[in-house]
Design a protein around this motif. Structure first.
Motif, PDB file in Angstrom:
ATOM      1  N   ALA A  31       0.841  -1.202   0.000  1.00 53.31           N
ATOM      2  CA  ALA A  31       0.000   0.000   0.000  1.00 53.31           C
ATOM      3  C   ALA A  31       0.875   1.249   0.000  1.00 53.31           C
ATOM      4  CB  ALA A  31      -0.913  -0.004   1.228  1.00 53.31           C
ATOM      5  N   GLN A 101      -0.664   0.912 -17.232  1.00 53.77           N
ATOM      6  CA  GLN A 101      -1.761   0.019 -17.632  1.00 53.77           C
ATOM      7  C   GLN A 101      -1.723  -0.326 -19.115  1.00 53.77           C
ATOM      8  OE1 GLN A 101      -3.538  -1.290 -15.125  1.00 53.77           O
ATOM      9  NE2 GLN A 101      -2.338  -0.011 -13.748  1.00 53.77           N
ATOM     10  N   ARG A 122      -0.267   4.468  -5.946  1.00 50.92           N
ATOM     11  CA  ARG A 122      -1.507   5.240  -5.881  1.00 50.92           C
ATOM     12  C   ARG A 122      -2.573   4.602  -5.002  1.00 50.92           C
ATOM     13  NH1 ARG A 122      -3.586   6.336 -11.691  1.00 50.92           N
ATOM     14  NH2 ARG A 122      -4.818   7.940 -10.645  1.00 50.92           N
ATOM     15  N   ASP A 123      -2.529   3.295  -4.820  1.00 49.56           N
ATOM     16  CA  ASP A 123      -3.574   2.610  -4.057  1.00 49.56           C
ATOM     17  C   ASP A 123      -3.206   2.593  -2.576  1.00 49.56           C
ATOM     18  OD1 ASP A 123      -5.434   0.901  -2.926  1.00 49.56           O
ATOM     19  OD2 ASP A 123      -5.368  -0.556  -4.568  1.00 49.56           O
ATOM     20  N   ASN A 125      -4.599   1.122  -0.240  1.00 47.91           N
ATOM     21  CA  ASN A 125      -4.908  -0.168   0.377  1.00 47.91           C
ATOM     22  C   ASN A 125      -4.026  -1.287  -0.165  1.00 47.91           C
ATOM     23  OD1 ASN A 125      -7.163   0.896   1.904  1.00 47.91           O
ATOM     24  ND2 ASN A 125      -8.258   0.995  -0.044  1.00 47.91           N
ATOM     25  N   GLY A 126      -3.355  -1.013  -1.291  1.00 47.97           N
ATOM     26  CA  GLY A 126      -2.451  -1.987  -1.883  1.00 47.97           C
ATOM     27  C   GLY A 126      -3.178  -3.210  -2.425  1.00 47.97           C
ATOM     28  N   ASN A 128       0.290  -2.506  -4.940  1.00 49.67           N
ATOM     29  CA  ASN A 128       0.586  -1.612  -6.067  1.00 49.67           C
ATOM     30  C   ASN A 128       1.603  -2.307  -6.980  1.00 49.67           C
ATOM     31  OD1 ASN A 128      -0.646   1.287  -5.702  1.00 49.67           O
ATOM     32  ND2 ASN A 128      -0.029   0.650  -3.649  1.00 49.67           N
ATOM     33  N   ARG A 319      -2.188  12.004  -6.602  1.00 49.14           N
ATOM     34  CA  ARG A 319      -2.701  10.632  -6.611  1.00 49.14           C
ATOM     35  C   ARG A 319      -3.836  10.442  -7.607  1.00 49.14           C
ATOM     36  NH1 ARG A 319      -2.417   6.825  -2.603  1.00 49.14           N
ATOM     37  NH2 ARG A 319      -1.824   8.400  -1.073  1.00 49.14           N
ATOM     38  N   ASP A 320      -4.740  11.427  -7.705  1.00 50.41           N
ATOM     39  CA  ASP A 320      -5.929  11.257  -8.551  1.00 50.41           C
ATOM     40  C   ASP A 320      -5.713  11.719  -9.992  1.00 50.41           C
ATOM     41  OD1 ASP A 320      -5.764  13.957  -8.092  1.00 50.41           O
ATOM     42  OD2 ASP A 320      -7.808  14.194  -7.331  1.00 50.41           O
TER      43      ASP A 320
END
Length: 335
Positions: A31, A101, A122-123, A125-126, A128, A319-320
């Motif tokens: 994460a 991606q 970026r995640d 919560n993982g 990544n 991040r977004d």
């Protein structure tokens, strides 16, 4: 004879002219915290030079966010496929981007560019997971001091062909350079060795499901053509059984039947007409003579190839922020 040689692969992968090498990175990052750096402890890592693969990932030259902060290049090109995860790019031309991606960035360093390649987690919560392939493609003497340039091949523009495979699972071929059947990827940068069709440069990612067969079609004679078998247990190449993590040099003028063993197989195919010029490499500089390398080092020390216009050595985007690119001339693009 179809198979000319079989060579054990190392890191990075040894390639043949006109290519210089290929590096495959697969990092299962945890994460990300508020800075998009690893939430896990960095204790025990040699920060600034961490290639340890500890816990399944490395920080590389990053000290907070993983990646490769600002560093110079001259005299060749980088082709970067971000198969999983994201790469935040910034450079001395004032260009910047986020891609991932399945996107590809093709950068001509030419007379000199400084850039950074950072891997934002970026995640929160993982996991990544990051998987990238970076291929170094040489430039001929006449193009080594061309203007720096980069192109984005967004994932949506990169052809992915499907062929009959095993059961309901097809053979897939991702065409980054070169042509296959009617599929044609975006054009390489204008000064690239790949920009001339007579050089037959091809970069294909091939996935064969277990038990599936597919024939790699013949190309022009006299090319350097190599399959890199980096994932899977066993591959049969024109009747010859090949073990995992081997490079297979091929006769470019022959069809090559391929059959996956009991597990799925992942391959990279690199092909091109050799440049056939002397190669003198010193780290991130690739020229034709030792004297040119020395001149390059002096020039970089004097000019920094235009300087670094960013406030940080390894900038990352919010991040977004979605995938995008802003070129040195101000042109903006997105998928």
């Amino acid at each position: 004879m179809t198979v000319l040689a079989v060579r054990q692969m190392g890191f990075p992968w040894e390639t043949r002219d006109p290519f210089l090498f290929c590096a495959h990175h697969l990092d299962r990052y945890p994460a990300g915290n508020e800075a998009m750096a690893p939430e896990d402890s960095l204790t025990g890592r040699v920060l600034g030079n961490d290639f340890s693969r500890k816990d399944g990932w490395s920080m590389y030259h990053g000290t907070k966010v993983p990646g490769f902060p600002q560093h110079p290049h001259r005299g060749f090109e980088t082709i970067t496929l971000a198969r999983q995860g994201f790469v935040d790019h910034s450079d001395s031309m004032g260009a910047t981007a986020r891609f991932g991606q399945g996107d590809v960035q093709w950068m001509t360093a030419g007379q000199g560019v400084v850039h950074s390649e950072m891997f934002p987690l970026r995640d929160p919560n993982g996991p990544n997971t990051l998987e990238i392939f970076q291929i170094w493609l040489n430039l001929p003497r006449k193009g080594k001091l061309c203007e720096p340039y980069f192109s984005m091949f967004w994932s949506e523009q990169v052809p992915r062909l499907e062929f009959p495979g095993a059961g309901d699972t097809p053979v897939t071929v991702t065409v980054i350079a070169g042509e296959l059947d009617d599929a044609k990827p975006p054009s390489p940068p204008p000064d690239s060795w790949a920009a001339d069709p007579a050089n037959h440069v091809a970069v294909w990612m091939i996935r064969l499901p277990a038990g599936a067969g597919w024939t790699l079609p013949a190309a022009a004679p006299g090319l350097n053509r190599t399959l890199y078998f980096y994932e899977g247990d066993q591959l049969t190449v024109d009747g010859q059984v090949i073990g995992n993590y081997n490079a297979v040099d091929l006769d470019s003028a022959r069809d090559v039947p391929l059959t996956a063993g009991p597990g799925d197989c992942e391959l990279v195919m690199l092909q091109g007409r050799p440049i056939n010029e002397p190669v003198f490499q010193h780290g991130p500089f690739v020229m034709n003579t030792r004297e040119e390398i020395q001149e390059t080092i002096v020039e970089y020390q004097r000019t920094q190839f235009g300087g670094w216009p960013w406030p940080d050595h390894g900038p990352v985007h919010p991040r977004d922020q979605d995938r995008f690119a802003i070129h040195g001339d101000g042109r903006e693009e997105s998928p």
